[in-house]
Design a protein around this motif. Structure first.
Motif, PDB file in Angstrom:
ATOM      1  N   ALA A   1      21.456  -4.965  14.741  1.00  0.00           N
ATOM      2  CA  ALA A   1      20.143  -4.375  14.452  1.00  0.00           C
ATOM      3  C   ALA A   1      20.137  -3.725  13.076  1.00  0.00           C
ATOM      4  O   ALA A   1      19.154  -3.828  12.337  1.00  0.00           O
ATOM      5  N   ARG A   2      21.251  -3.076  12.709  1.00  0.00           N
ATOM      6  CA  ARG A   2      21.336  -2.452  11.378  1.00  0.00           C
ATOM      7  C   ARG A   2      21.247  -3.508  10.285  1.00  0.00           C
ATOM      8  O   ARG A   2      20.595  -3.303   9.261  1.00  0.00           O
ATOM      9  N   GLU A   3      21.883  -4.649  10.505  1.00  0.00           N
ATOM     10  CA  GLU A   3      21.792  -5.741   9.524  1.00  0.00           C
ATOM     11  C   GLU A   3      20.343  -6.205   9.363  1.00  0.00           C
ATOM     12  O   GLU A   3      19.883  -6.446   8.248  1.00  0.00           O
TER      13      GLU A   3
ATOM     14  N   PRO B   1      14.616  -0.418  18.719  1.00  0.00           N
ATOM     15  CA  PRO B   1      15.195   0.152  19.945  1.00  0.00           C
ATOM     16  C   PRO B   1      16.700   0.376  19.924  1.00  0.00           C
ATOM     17  O   PRO B   1      17.202   1.186  20.691  1.00  0.00           O
ATOM     18  N   ALA B   2      17.453  -0.291  19.066  1.00  0.00           N
ATOM     19  CA  ALA B   2      18.912  -0.183  19.079  1.00  0.00           C
ATOM     20  C   ALA B   2      19.454   0.936  18.202  1.00  0.00           C
ATOM     21  O   ALA B   2      20.670   1.120  18.126  1.00  0.00           O
ATOM     22  N   ASP B   3      18.600   1.717  17.558  1.00  0.00           N
ATOM     23  CA  ASP B   3      19.076   2.765  16.662  1.00  0.00           C
ATOM     24  C   ASP B   3      19.619   3.944  17.483  1.00  0.00           C
ATOM     25  O   ASP B   3      18.866   4.626  18.173  1.00  0.00           O
ATOM     26  N   ARG B   4      20.913   4.172  17.394  1.00  0.00           N
ATOM     27  CA  ARG B   4      21.569   5.206  18.212  1.00  0.00           C
ATOM     28  C   ARG B   4      21.131   6.618  17.824  1.00  0.00           C
ATOM     29  O   ARG B   4      20.977   7.486  18.673  1.00  0.00           O
ATOM     30  N   GLN B   5      20.960   6.846  16.531  1.00  0.00           N
ATOM     31  CA  GLN B   5      20.572   8.188  16.084  1.00  0.00           C
ATOM     32  C   GLN B   5      19.185   8.546  16.617  1.00  0.00           C
ATOM     33  O   GLN B   5      18.960   9.670  17.081  1.00  0.00           O
ATOM     34  N   ALA B   6      18.267   7.594  16.579  1.00  0.00           N
ATOM     35  CA  ALA B   6      16.920   7.838  17.112  1.00  0.00           C
ATOM     36  C   ALA B   6      16.982   8.066  18.621  1.00  0.00           C
ATOM     37  O   ALA B   6      16.281   8.935  19.155  1.00  0.00           O
ATOM     38  N   GLN B   7      17.830   7.304  19.318  1.00  0.00           N
ATOM     39  CA  GLN B   7      17.994   7.497  20.761  1.00  0.00           C
ATOM     40  C   GLN B   7      18.493   8.909  21.055  1.00  0.00           C
ATOM     41  O   GLN B   7      18.017   9.568  21.980  1.00  0.00           O
ATOM     42  N   GLU B   8      19.454   9.372  20.241  1.00  0.00           N
ATOM     43  CA  GLU B   8      19.992  10.728  20.397  1.00  0.00           C
ATOM     44  C   GLU B   8      18.915  11.780  20.178  1.00  0.00           C
ATOM     45  O   GLU B   8      18.795  12.722  20.955  1.00  0.00           O
ATOM     46  N   GLN B   9      18.162  11.611  19.091  1.00  0.00           N
ATOM     47  CA  GLN B   9      17.113  12.579  18.769  1.00  0.00           C
ATOM     48  C   GLN B   9      16.078  12.658  19.897  1.00  0.00           C
ATOM     49  O   GLN B   9      15.671  13.747  20.298  1.00  0.00           O
ATOM     50  N   LEU B  10      15.679  11.491  20.390  1.00  0.00           N
ATOM     51  CA  LEU B  10      14.711  11.455  21.488  1.00  0.00           C
ATOM     52  C   LEU B  10      15.301  12.113  22.736  1.00  0.00           C
ATOM     53  O   LEU B  10      14.640  12.922  23.397  1.00  0.00           O
ATOM     54  N   GLY B  11      16.564  11.786  23.040  1.00  0.00           N
ATOM     55  CA  GLY B  11      17.237  12.384  24.204  1.00  0.00           C
ATOM     56  C   GLY B  11      17.305  13.896  24.113  1.00  0.00           C
ATOM     57  O   GLY B  11      17.052  14.608  25.100  1.00  0.00           O
ATOM     58  N   ASN B  12      17.623  14.413  22.921  1.00  0.00           N
ATOM     59  CA  ASN B  12      17.694  15.867  22.722  1.00  0.00           C
ATOM     60  C   ASN B  12      16.347  16.524  22.970  1.00  0.00           C
ATOM     61  O   ASN B  12      16.265  17.578  23.613  1.00  0.00           O
TER      62      ASN B  12
END
Length: 197
Positions: free
Chosen positions: A58-60, A176-187
Motif C-alpha cells: 500500500a505504501r508503494e 485502509p492499510a495505513d497503520r499510523q492512521a489505524q493507530e490514530q483512529l484507535g486511540n
C-alpha cells in the motif's frame, strides 16, 4: 507482472510456438499502458490502494500517487516547486511561502501547490491558514489522504477529537492499510469509549 518476466514468457512463447500464452500475458500490460491521462492513472491507483491490505504494498501505491500529484503538467510550475523545496531545505520558509503563493496563482487547480503551502503553514504554526489550504486541497482532490491526515492532526491539537476521528475515518476509507492512521483512529475511539464509561 514485471517486464522481464513478460519478456521471458514472450521469448519462450515464440520458441515453443504458443502465441495464446503471449497474448494472455501481455493483455494486462497493454491495458495499463492505455491509462494515459493523470486522472485515469490516479483512479486506477486509488482503486488499488483501497483494495490493498499489505501495508508495504500500500505504501508503494501511495508513493506512486504522490508522484502523480507532484507533476503539475507545467514545466514552469514544476520548476517553482523545485525552488520551493530547495528553499525549505535551506530553512528559508518565507521564500518557500512566496513561491507556493506564485504556484497557486499560476495554477489554482494544482493540488500539490495548495498541499505544500498547507504543510508549510502547519510547520510555521499558522493552523488556520493551513486548514484553509487543506480545504482547497480537498475541494480539488477529495481523496488526498495527506491533506486528511494534516486536517486530523490540526483538529486533534485543537481538542476537536470527534472531527479528528471523522477525518481519520475518511482517510482509512481511501487508504485502509495505513497503520499510523489505524493507530490514530484507535486511540481516538478508546478516548471516546473511556469518556462514555
Amino acid at each position: 507482472m514485471s517486464s522481464s518476466l513478460i519478456l521471458v514468457i514472450a521469448l519462450s512463447a515464440s520458441v515453443t510456438g504458443a502465441p495464446s500464452l503471449l497474448a494472455a500475458d501481455t493483455a494486462p500490460a497493454s491495458a495499463t499502458s492505455e491509462l494515459t491521462t493523470p486522472k485515469q492513472r490516479l483512479d486506477a491507483l486509488f482503486a488499488d490502494l483501497k483494495r490493498e491490505r499489505d501495508p508495504e504494498k500500500a505504501r508503494e501505491i501511495s508513493d506512486r500517487i504522490r508522484v502523480e500529484w507532484q507533476d503539475s503538467g507545467s514545466a514552469s510550475v514544476n520548476l517553482l516547486m523545485q525552488w520551493a523545496t530547495k528553499a525549505l531545505e535551506a530553512d528559508r520558509k518565507a521564500t518557500a511561502l512566496d513561491i507556493f503563493d506564485q504556484v497557486i496563482y499560476l495554477s489554482p487547480q494544482y493540488v500539490e501547490g495548495w498541499n505544500q503551502r498547507a504543510t508549510l503553514h502547519y510547520r510555521m504554526g499558522n493552523y488556520r491558514k493551513s486548514m484553509s489550504d487543506i480545504n482547497q486541497v480537498l475541494a480539488i482532490e477529495p481523496r488526498h489522504f495527506g491533506a486528511l491526515a494534516g486536517m486530523a492532526s490540526i483538529l486533534t491539537a485543537a481538542g476537536k477529537d470527534e472531527l479528528a476521528l471523522r477525518a481519520w475515518e475518511q482517510f482509512l476509507e481511501i487508504y485502509p492499510a495505513d497503520r499510523q492512521a489505524q493507530e490514530q483512529l484507535g486511540n481516538l475511539e478508546e478516548k471516546f469509549a473511556g469518556n462514555r464509561t
